[in-house]
Every structure is written in C-alpha cells, then in structure tokens.
Design a protein around this motif. Structure first.
Motif, PDB file in Angstrom:
ATOM      1  N   VAL A 162       4.626  10.085  -7.163  1.00  0.00           N
ATOM      2  CA  VAL A 162       5.641  10.404  -8.171  1.00  0.00           C
ATOM      3  C   VAL A 162       4.987  10.673  -9.525  1.00  0.00           C
ATOM      4  CG1 VAL A 162       7.554   9.418  -9.482  1.00  0.00           C
ATOM      5  CG2 VAL A 162       7.520   9.199  -7.013  1.00  0.00           C
ATOM      6  N   ALA A 163       3.999   9.881  -9.871  1.00  0.00           N
ATOM      7  CA  ALA A 163       3.350  10.043 -11.178  1.00  0.00           C
ATOM      8  C   ALA A 163       2.608  11.374 -11.289  1.00  0.00           C
ATOM      9  CB  ALA A 163       2.388   8.884 -11.413  1.00  0.00           C
ATOM     10  N   LYS A 164       2.034  11.841 -10.192  1.00  0.00           N
ATOM     11  CA  LYS A 164       1.255  13.083 -10.230  1.00  0.00           C
ATOM     12  C   LYS A 164       2.101  14.333 -10.001  1.00  0.00           C
ATOM     13  CE  LYS A 164      -3.007  12.819 -10.333  1.00  0.00           C
ATOM     14  NZ  LYS A 164      -3.786  13.161 -11.495  1.00  0.00           N
ATOM     15  N   ASN A 165       3.285  14.205  -9.450  1.00  0.00           N
ATOM     16  CA  ASN A 165       4.100  15.370  -9.089  1.00  0.00           C
ATOM     17  C   ASN A 165       5.466  15.322  -9.771  1.00  0.00           C
ATOM     18  OD1 ASN A 165       2.379  16.711  -7.115  1.00  0.00           O
ATOM     19  ND2 ASN A 165       2.635  14.802  -5.992  1.00  0.00           N
ATOM     20  N   VAL A 181       0.831  -1.205   0.000  1.00  0.00           N
ATOM     21  CA  VAL A 181       0.000   0.000   0.000  1.00  0.00           C
ATOM     22  C   VAL A 181       0.866   1.255   0.000  1.00  0.00           C
ATOM     23  CG1 VAL A 181      -1.628   1.338   1.384  1.00  0.00           C
ATOM     24  CG2 VAL A 181      -2.018  -1.095   1.027  1.00  0.00           C
ATOM     25  N   VAL A 182       1.903   1.286   0.833  1.00  0.00           N
ATOM     26  CA  VAL A 182       2.808   2.443   0.886  1.00  0.00           C
ATOM     27  C   VAL A 182       3.519   2.614  -0.451  1.00  0.00           C
ATOM     28  CG1 VAL A 182       4.924   3.328   1.948  1.00  0.00           C
ATOM     29  CG2 VAL A 182       3.095   2.415   3.378  1.00  0.00           C
ATOM     30  N   PHE A 183       3.952   1.514  -1.056  1.00  0.00           N
ATOM     31  CA  PHE A 183       4.627   1.581  -2.350  1.00  0.00           C
ATOM     32  C   PHE A 183       3.709   2.150  -3.425  1.00  0.00           C
ATOM     33  CE2 PHE A 183       5.776  -0.385  -6.429  1.00  0.00           C
ATOM     34  CZ  PHE A 183       7.056   0.131  -6.568  1.00  0.00           C
ATOM     35  N   VAL A 184       2.469   1.688  -3.459  1.00  0.00           N
ATOM     36  CA  VAL A 184       1.516   2.176  -4.457  1.00  0.00           C
ATOM     37  C   VAL A 184       1.239   3.665  -4.238  1.00  0.00           C
ATOM     38  CG1 VAL A 184      -0.884   1.999  -5.226  1.00  0.00           C
ATOM     39  CG2 VAL A 184       0.474  -0.062  -4.903  1.00  0.00           C
ATOM     40  N   LEU A 185       1.120   4.080  -2.991  1.00  0.00           N
ATOM     41  CA  LEU A 185       0.904   5.501  -2.708  1.00  0.00           C
ATOM     42  C   LEU A 185       2.089   6.351  -3.152  1.00  0.00           C
ATOM     43  CD1 LEU A 185      -0.821   5.364   0.782  1.00  0.00           C
ATOM     44  CD2 LEU A 185      -1.844   6.013  -1.400  1.00  0.00           C
ATOM     45  N   LEU A 186       3.296   5.857  -2.914  1.00  0.00           N
ATOM     46  CA  LEU A 186       4.480   6.606  -3.339  1.00  0.00           C
ATOM     47  C   LEU A 186       4.603   6.682  -4.858  1.00  0.00           C
ATOM     48  CD1 LEU A 186       7.143   5.440  -0.739  1.00  0.00           C
ATOM     49  CD2 LEU A 186       6.065   7.676  -0.929  1.00  0.00           C
ATOM     50  N   VAL A 187       4.291   5.589  -5.533  1.00  0.00           N
ATOM     51  CA  VAL A 187       4.340   5.597  -6.999  1.00  0.00           C
ATOM     52  C   VAL A 187       3.304   6.564  -7.564  1.00  0.00           C
ATOM     53  CG1 VAL A 187       3.886   4.191  -9.058  1.00  0.00           C
ATOM     54  CG2 VAL A 187       5.359   3.320  -7.250  1.00  0.00           C
ATOM     55  N   SER A 188       2.115   6.595  -6.971  1.00  0.00           N
ATOM     56  CA  SER A 188       1.106   7.539  -7.454  1.00  0.00           C
ATOM     57  C   SER A 188       1.518   8.984  -7.162  1.00  0.00           C
ATOM     58  CB  SER A 188      -0.257   7.235  -6.840  1.00  0.00           C
ATOM     59  OG  SER A 188      -0.237   7.458  -5.458  1.00  0.00           O
ATOM     60  N   GLN A 210      17.107  22.580 -10.694  1.00  0.00           N
ATOM     61  CA  GLN A 210      15.771  22.191 -11.132  1.00  0.00           C
ATOM     62  C   GLN A 210      15.654  20.684 -11.021  1.00  0.00           C
ATOM     63  OE1 GLN A 210      14.747  23.645 -15.020  1.00  0.00           O
ATOM     64  NE2 GLN A 210      13.282  25.027 -14.077  1.00  0.00           N
ATOM     65  N   LEU A 211      14.704  20.261 -10.202  1.00  0.00           N
ATOM     66  CA  LEU A 211      14.440  18.849  -9.989  1.00  0.00           C
ATOM     67  C   LEU A 211      12.939  18.619  -9.991  1.00  0.00           C
ATOM     68  CD1 LEU A 211      16.830  18.237  -6.954  1.00  0.00           C
ATOM     69  CD2 LEU A 211      17.162  17.401  -9.259  1.00  0.00           C
ATOM     70  N   PRO A 212      12.507  17.401 -10.274  1.00  0.00           N
ATOM     71  CA  PRO A 212      11.079  17.104 -10.133  1.00  0.00           C
ATOM     72  C   PRO A 212      10.647  17.200  -8.668  1.00  0.00           C
ATOM     73  CG  PRO A 212      12.174  15.438 -11.459  1.00  0.00           C
ATOM     74  CD  PRO A 212      13.235  16.302 -10.889  1.00  0.00           C
ATOM     75  N   LEU A 213       9.415  17.626  -8.453  1.00  0.00           N
ATOM     76  CA  LEU A 213       8.897  17.804  -7.104  1.00  0.00           C
ATOM     77  C   LEU A 213       8.975  16.517  -6.298  1.00  0.00           C
ATOM     78  CD1 LEU A 213       7.476  19.501  -4.961  1.00  0.00           C
ATOM     79  CD2 LEU A 213       5.310  18.899  -6.043  1.00  0.00           C
ATOM     80  N   SER A 214       8.685  15.388  -6.917  1.00  0.00           N
ATOM     81  CA  SER A 214       8.715  14.116  -6.195  1.00  0.00           C
ATOM     82  C   SER A 214      10.122  13.785  -5.696  1.00  0.00           C
ATOM     83  CB  SER A 214       8.191  12.992  -7.080  1.00  0.00           C
ATOM     84  OG  SER A 214       8.925  12.925  -8.280  1.00  0.00           O
ATOM     85  N   ILE A 215      11.138  14.126  -6.472  1.00  0.00           N
ATOM     86  CA  ILE A 215      12.519  13.877  -6.051  1.00  0.00           C
ATOM     87  C   ILE A 215      12.885  14.787  -4.884  1.00  0.00           C
ATOM     88  CG2 ILE A 215      14.932  13.907  -6.792  1.00  0.00           C
ATOM     89  CD1 ILE A 215      13.279  11.690  -8.084  1.00  0.00           C
ATOM     90  N   VAL A 216      12.459  16.039  -4.932  1.00  0.00           N
ATOM     91  CA  VAL A 216      12.717  16.977  -3.843  1.00  0.00           C
ATOM     92  C   VAL A 216      12.071  16.475  -2.555  1.00  0.00           C
ATOM     93  CG1 VAL A 216      12.311  19.323  -3.004  1.00  0.00           C
ATOM     94  CG2 VAL A 216      13.005  18.958  -5.369  1.00  0.00           C
TER      95      VAL A 216
END
Length: 69
Positions: free
Chosen positions: A20-23, A11-18, A38-44
């Motif tokens: 990353v996909a949205k941000n 569940v935590v993995f799926v939430l993190l993947v979602s 400049q970095l993607p928001l999910s990486i920050v």
C-alpha cells in the motif's frame, strides 16, 4: 503451531502495508458510457483480490453442496 500462524499473519500484514505504501498513485478505471473512476492502485488491487476470493468461495460452496446431495 499458534506461534507460527501468528508469525505468518504478521509477515502477510507487513507485506500488504508495504504494498500500500509503495502503490498509492491514482489509477483511472474506465468503463462503458464514459464512466471513469480514480482510485489508488492498492485499493484497486484489494478490491479485485477480495472479489476473486469471494467468487472462489461461492464456487467452492456450490461444489461442496452438490457432493452432499
């Protein structure tokens, strides 16, 4: 109990993947002397989350070692 732990991990993995996909939009981080990154928001978010966990763990180890002395 193992099943519940694996289910929680999935569940935590799926939430993190979602997350990353949205941000994945780029974010500009500005620092002193006109340094910009400049970095993607999910990486920050991942970097600062990991940094916070590491600092918390080091603080925990420091307090734990003082109790043993």
């Amino acid at each position: 109990m193992r099943f519940i732990l694996w289910l929680l991990r999935i569940v935590v993995f799926v939430l993190l993947v979602s997350l990353v996909a949205k941000n994945f939009e780029p974010v500009t981080l500005r620092y002193y002397l006109d340094y910009e990154y400049q970095l993607p928001l999910s990486i920050v978010l991942l970097i600062f989350f990991t940094l916070g966990m590491t600092i918390g763990y080091i603080a925990f180890l420091g307090s734990k070692s003082r109790k043993n002395d």
